[in-house]
Design an enzyme around this catalytic site. Sequence first.
Site, PDB file in Angstrom:
ATOM      1  N   ASP A  67      49.742  33.923  46.074  1.00  0.00           N
ATOM      2  CA  ASP A  67      50.557  33.537  44.919  1.00  0.00           C
ATOM      3  C   ASP A  67      52.022  33.837  45.221  1.00  0.00           C
ATOM      4  O   ASP A  67      52.343  34.528  46.188  1.00  0.00           O
ATOM      5  CB  ASP A  67      50.093  34.246  43.645  1.00  0.00           C
ATOM      6  CG  ASP A  67      49.813  35.726  43.849  1.00  0.00           C
ATOM      7  OD1 ASP A  67      50.293  36.305  44.846  1.00  0.00           O
ATOM      8  OD2 ASP A  67      49.115  36.313  43.013  1.00  0.00           O
ATOM      9  N   ASN A 136      44.173  42.639  33.536  1.00  0.00           N
ATOM     10  CA  ASN A 136      43.634  41.683  32.556  1.00  0.00           C
ATOM     11  C   ASN A 136      42.527  40.828  33.176  1.00  0.00           C
ATOM     12  O   ASN A 136      42.120  39.831  32.592  1.00  0.00           O
ATOM     13  CB  ASN A 136      44.759  40.783  32.021  1.00  0.00           C
ATOM     14  CG  ASN A 136      45.399  39.943  33.116  1.00  0.00           C
ATOM     15  OD1 ASN A 136      45.049  40.082  34.297  1.00  0.00           O
ATOM     16  ND2 ASN A 136      46.338  39.093  32.743  1.00  0.00           N
ATOM     17  N   HIS A 138      42.806  39.133  36.026  1.00  0.00           N
ATOM     18  CA  HIS A 138      43.272  37.981  36.790  1.00  0.00           C
ATOM     19  C   HIS A 138      42.997  38.154  38.280  1.00  0.00           C
ATOM     20  O   HIS A 138      42.826  39.257  38.783  1.00  0.00           O
ATOM     21  CB  HIS A 138      44.758  37.679  36.522  1.00  0.00           C
ATOM     22  CG  HIS A 138      45.743  38.622  37.140  1.00  0.00           C
ATOM     23  ND1 HIS A 138      47.073  38.676  36.756  1.00  0.00           N
ATOM     24  CD2 HIS A 138      45.628  39.557  38.117  1.00  0.00           C
ATOM     25  CE1 HIS A 138      47.699  39.571  37.479  1.00  0.00           C
ATOM     26  NE2 HIS A 138      46.852  40.132  38.309  1.00  0.00           N
ATOM     27  N   GLU A 143      45.756  33.740  35.362  1.00  0.00           N
ATOM     28  CA  GLU A 143      45.711  34.579  34.165  1.00  0.00           C
ATOM     29  C   GLU A 143      44.623  34.063  33.216  1.00  0.00           C
ATOM     30  O   GLU A 143      44.280  32.879  33.255  1.00  0.00           O
ATOM     31  CB  GLU A 143      47.073  34.520  33.445  1.00  0.00           C
ATOM     32  CG  GLU A 143      48.279  34.876  34.311  1.00  0.00           C
ATOM     33  CD  GLU A 143      48.452  36.377  34.529  1.00  0.00           C
ATOM     34  OE1 GLU A 143      47.452  37.118  34.595  1.00  0.00           O
ATOM     35  OE2 GLU A 143      49.603  36.823  34.639  1.00  0.00           O
TER      36      GLU A 143
END
Length: 244
Positions: A67, A136, A138, A143
């Site tokens: 990413d 979270n 991810h 996400e």
Amino acid sequence: MDVRIAEDAETLAREAAAIVAGLVAQRPDALILAATGETPIGLYRELARLRERGVLGTSRLRVAQLDEYLGLEEDDPRSLFGWMHRALLAPLEIDAGRIIRFTTGHPNAELVAGMYDRQVDAAGGIDLAILGLGLNGHLGFNEPPSRADAPTRTVSLDPGTLASNATYWPNAVVPERAVTAGMSVILSARRVLLLVSGSRKAKILDRLLRSAPDPELPASHLHDHPDTIVLADRDARPKGPPDA
Ligand code: PGA
């Protein structure tokens, strides 16, 4: 999902490095999808050590970025590529011809995502995805919610992700837009190694291990992946009693 618990973060790094080295011994030109962040630092250090000792050959190894932030100059040291260069590519001497990266400076970010996917395909796909687990749930910057077929794409980062990345941006604002290898790319990797370290990850790891595949917890799609190793250290191991 093959869940393994390592005694501590150092053991985790060594065990992860043994998995990577085993693959590279079999396949010297393996294509590795490599996460940035805190979690894999120990592994990357260990790989550099193995290389120095002549145990790991990296002269044909290939690496793809997972990413990247958008809107940065190509050579901005705060880019995730800059991070990966310092932690992994330079120590292992992976030259530019063996790297698949997102070209952040390109005006059309969607085009950048398509270019990345074509490069991964042309390279024969990913042999091993080395991933960290977001607080979270991810993976990369997929996400919640992210479906299993989510493509490589531009994304807006969650407030929590921005907050946890702020340590890398002293006196500056974390970019809110990013591009990520899609869940579809991650799930197409022949093998996945998910590293989970530290007590702050215990809660999300617990959720992950109990969850059915669910877009609200992107990492849970790994339950449907045929060859995923979750390597966690004791601090990250869920401690609560099992549900009645
Ligand atoms: P970390 O990040 O390795 O820095 O904890 C993992 C992630 O948020 O993907």
